[in-house]
Motif scaffolding. Structure first.
Motif, PDB file in Angstrom:
ATOM      1  N   THR A 147       2.062 -14.496   0.945  1.00 40.91           N
ATOM      2  CA  THR A 147       2.631 -15.145  -0.238  1.00 40.91           C
ATOM      3  C   THR A 147       3.664 -14.245  -0.899  1.00 40.91           C
ATOM      4  N   ALA A 148       3.396 -12.948  -0.941  1.00 42.53           N
ATOM      5  CA  ALA A 148       4.357 -12.008  -1.521  1.00 42.53           C
ATOM      6  C   ALA A 148       5.668 -12.021  -0.744  1.00 42.53           C
ATOM      7  N   HIS A 149       5.573 -11.984   0.580  1.00 44.68           N
ATOM      8  CA  HIS A 149       6.778 -12.030   1.414  1.00 44.68           C
ATOM      9  C   HIS A 149       7.541 -13.338   1.193  1.00 44.68           C
ATOM     10  N   LEU A 150       6.813 -14.447   1.102  1.00 44.23           N
ATOM     11  CA  LEU A 150       7.465 -15.746   0.947  1.00 44.23           C
ATOM     12  C   LEU A 150       8.225 -15.836  -0.371  1.00 44.23           C
ATOM     13  N   PHE A 151       7.592 -15.449  -1.466  1.00 46.93           N
ATOM     14  CA  PHE A 151       8.281 -15.474  -2.758  1.00 46.93           C
ATOM     15  C   PHE A 151       9.529 -14.582  -2.722  1.00 46.93           C
ATOM     16  N   ALA A 152       9.382 -13.408  -2.122  1.00 50.11           N
ATOM     17  CA  ALA A 152      10.520 -12.484  -2.064  1.00 50.11           C
ATOM     18  C   ALA A 152      11.665 -13.062  -1.238  1.00 50.11           C
ATOM     19  N   GLN A 153      11.323 -13.691  -0.105  1.00 49.37           N
ATOM     20  CA  GLN A 153      12.341 -14.313   0.743  1.00 49.37           C
ATOM     21  C   GLN A 153      13.096 -15.414   0.010  1.00 49.37           C
ATOM     22  N   ARG A 154      12.423 -16.053  -0.928  1.00 51.00           N
ATOM     23  CA  ARG A 154      13.041 -17.157  -1.661  1.00 51.00           C
ATOM     24  C   ARG A 154      13.675 -16.729  -2.985  1.00 51.00           C
ATOM     25  N   VAL A 194       5.771  -8.739  -8.014  1.00 47.48           N
ATOM     26  CA  VAL A 194       4.888  -7.609  -8.314  1.00 47.48           C
ATOM     27  C   VAL A 194       3.702  -7.769  -7.376  1.00 47.48           C
ATOM     28  N   ALA A 195       3.738  -7.039  -6.276  1.00 48.17           N
ATOM     29  CA  ALA A 195       2.717  -7.150  -5.229  1.00 48.17           C
ATOM     30  C   ALA A 195       1.643  -6.111  -5.495  1.00 48.17           C
ATOM     31  N   THR A 196       0.471  -6.562  -5.907  1.00 43.02           N
ATOM     32  CA  THR A 196      -0.565  -5.618  -6.326  1.00 43.02           C
ATOM     33  C   THR A 196      -1.696  -5.564  -5.311  1.00 43.02           C
ATOM     34  N   MET A 197      -2.325  -4.398  -5.268  1.00 41.54           N
ATOM     35  CA  MET A 197      -3.445  -4.178  -4.352  1.00 41.54           C
ATOM     36  C   MET A 197      -4.201  -2.941  -4.799  1.00 41.54           C
ATOM     37  N   VAL A 230      -0.904   0.988   1.408  1.00 38.66           N
ATOM     38  CA  VAL A 230      -0.895   0.104   2.581  1.00 38.66           C
ATOM     39  C   VAL A 230       0.197  -0.964   2.471  1.00 38.66           C
ATOM     40  N   GLY A 231       0.905  -0.989   1.353  1.00 39.74           N
ATOM     41  CA  GLY A 231       1.937  -2.011   1.167  1.00 39.74           C
ATOM     42  C   GLY A 231       3.339  -1.535   1.502  1.00 39.74           C
ATOM     43  N   VAL A 232       3.463  -0.721   2.531  1.00 35.76           N
ATOM     44  CA  VAL A 232       4.749  -0.109   2.870  1.00 35.76           C
ATOM     45  C   VAL A 232       5.805  -1.164   3.200  1.00 35.76           C
ATOM     46  N   GLU A 233       5.448  -2.138   4.024  1.00 35.90           N
ATOM     47  CA  GLU A 233       6.433  -3.147   4.433  1.00 35.90           C
ATOM     48  C   GLU A 233       6.925  -3.956   3.243  1.00 35.90           C
ATOM     49  N   LEU A 234       6.024  -4.354   2.375  1.00 39.49           N
ATOM     50  CA  LEU A 234       6.433  -5.085   1.183  1.00 39.49           C
ATOM     51  C   LEU A 234       7.348  -4.227   0.310  1.00 39.49           C
ATOM     52  N   GLY A 235       7.031  -2.957   0.207  1.00 40.57           N
ATOM     53  CA  GLY A 235       7.794  -2.061  -0.646  1.00 40.57           C
ATOM     54  C   GLY A 235       9.217  -1.818  -0.187  1.00 40.57           C
ATOM     55  N   LYS A 236       9.520  -2.189   1.055  1.00 41.84           N
ATOM     56  CA  LYS A 236      10.884  -2.020   1.563  1.00 41.84           C
ATOM     57  C   LYS A 236      11.846  -3.044   0.976  1.00 41.84           C
ATOM     58  N   ARG A 237      11.323  -4.101   0.383  1.00 42.02           N
ATOM     59  CA  ARG A 237      12.176  -5.135  -0.204  1.00 42.02           C
ATOM     60  C   ARG A 237      12.622  -4.696  -1.601  1.00 42.02           C
ATOM     61  N   SER A 238      13.896  -4.865  -1.886  1.00 43.31           N
ATOM     62  CA  SER A 238      14.435  -4.411  -3.168  1.00 43.31           C
ATOM     63  C   SER A 238      13.906  -5.206  -4.351  1.00 43.31           C
ATOM     64  N   ASN A 239      13.460  -6.441  -4.090  1.00 42.73           N
ATOM     65  CA  ASN A 239      12.958  -7.287  -5.172  1.00 42.73           C
ATOM     66  C   ASN A 239      11.434  -7.298  -5.242  1.00 42.73           C
ATOM     67  N   VAL A 240      10.798  -6.297  -4.649  1.00 47.14           N
ATOM     68  CA  VAL A 240       9.335  -6.200  -4.658  1.00 47.14           C
ATOM     69  C   VAL A 240       8.904  -4.863  -5.244  1.00 47.14           C
ATOM     70  N   LEU A 241       8.004  -4.927  -6.209  1.00 46.10           N
ATOM     71  CA  LEU A 241       7.342  -3.740  -6.751  1.00 46.10           C
ATOM     72  C   LEU A 241       5.912  -3.741  -6.241  1.00 46.10           C
ATOM     73  N   VAL A 242       5.546  -2.733  -5.483  1.00 37.30           N
ATOM     74  CA  VAL A 242       4.168  -2.576  -5.017  1.00 37.30           C
ATOM     75  C   VAL A 242       3.455  -1.633  -5.985  1.00 37.30           C
ATOM     76  N   THR A 243       2.375  -2.097  -6.557  1.00 37.68           N
ATOM     77  CA  THR A 243       1.671  -1.266  -7.530  1.00 37.68           C
ATOM     78  C   THR A 243       0.168  -1.516  -7.461  1.00 37.68           C
ATOM     79  N   ARG A 244      -0.594  -0.592  -8.012  1.00 43.32           N
ATOM     80  CA  ARG A 244      -2.047  -0.684  -7.935  1.00 43.32           C
ATOM     81  C   ARG A 244      -2.582  -1.682  -8.951  1.00 43.32           C
ATOM     82  N   LEU A 245      -3.487  -2.519  -8.494  1.00 44.92           N
ATOM     83  CA  LEU A 245      -4.288  -3.366  -9.378  1.00 44.92           C
ATOM     84  C   LEU A 245      -5.612  -3.616  -8.674  1.00 44.92           C
TER      85      LEU A 245
END
Length: 280
Positions: free
Chosen positions: A18-25, A30-33, A38-53
């Protein structure tokens, strides 16, 4: 300006997709985990913030929301996806695991909602999407605690929707079915191996396990992407629809639960799960 979504449980499965899909669109995400490393791939997107939750850590919830607003200026949608399952007979499940099931699947969702509401109320706008399950609609053997937590989530979300409509906030419930490719079903069963299960249940567990294996074998290979699409649709359709059934596998059970009599519904479930003749 781009809109922003905060999603919990993005390390794998529905949350990651879902995070990838929203970013693609074009959305900010804010992709939390629990473990952001472990969110390295998501973090490569400029419009994605990977953060702890971690939904069991209230301070991390507030910090993730603050980080998202600081980075993107606002949050428009929250997707409560983080979940935890147990697949075992109820008698064998320790009390602390019951507490953990509700801490993640219900109380964690409540805490995320409580934390985001001041922000949503201030702008009188926002969408909350709570990821339930088919077992938020119908009961399944060996899923008593997951059932209970998702039934409670559905009741909470429905009641909440009336309150939040008064302040401009929309509540949605999405109901996916089985997704073996996520590893979630395997993890739910793996945890049960440490429980002390009375041998009286052996035949029942074996028979039920065979039924579930059949369900998994027939699962849609593209289910994760379809669920991500369903979550995106629910979050962006600008409707007041509350519930969305996202996968075909659960539709017969959902239809039976919601559109037939109690006797017809229970007859279907008992035939499906091969209960004894005296119960059928």
């Amino acid at each position: 300006m781009s809109r922003t979504v905060l999603i919990t449980g993005c390390s794998s499965g529905f949350g990651e997709a879902t995070a990838h899909l929203f970013a693609q669109r074009g959305w900010n995400v804010v992709a939390t985990m629990r473990r952001p490393e472990v969110g390295v791939e998501l973090g490569k997107r400029s419009n994605v913030l990977v953060t702890r939750l971690d939904v069991q850590d209230y301070e991390s919830i507030s910090a993730a929301i603050a980080a998202g607003i600081s980075r993107f200026g606002s949050i428009d949608v929250v997707v409560n996806n983080a979940g935890f399952g147990l697949n075992a007979v109820f008698e064998s499940i320790p009390r602390e695991k019951i507490q953990e099931q509700f801490d993640v699947n219900l109380f964690g969702v409540m805490d995320v909602v409580r934390a985001i509401l001041p922000h949503f109320r201030a702008k009188r706008d926002g969408v909350i999407v709570n990821v339930s399950s088919g077992v938020g609609v119908f009961g399944l053997p060996m899923a008593t605690l997951y059932n209970a937590s998702k039934f409670a989530l559905e009741g909470f979300s429905e009641a909440l929707s009336y309150e939040l409509a008064a302040v401009g906030v929309t509540t949605k419930i999405v109901e996916p079915g089985a997704a073996p490719s996520t590893g979630f079903p395997a993890r739910t069963g793996e945890e049960a191996k440490q429980f002390d299960i009375p041998s009286d249940y052996d035949d029942f567990i074996a028979a039920t396990g065979a039924i579930y294996s059949g369900f998994r074998d027939g699962a849609d290979e593209n289910v994760v992407q379809k669920v991500a699409e369903g979550i995106f649709f629910a979050a962006t359709d600008h409707s007041h629809q509350l519930r969305y059934v996202l996968t075909e596998d659960i539709k017969p059970f959902v239809t039976a639960r919601r559109e037939t009599s109690e006797s017809e519904y229970m007859g279907l479930m008992r035939r499906t799960f091969s209960l004894t003749a005296s119960e059928a």
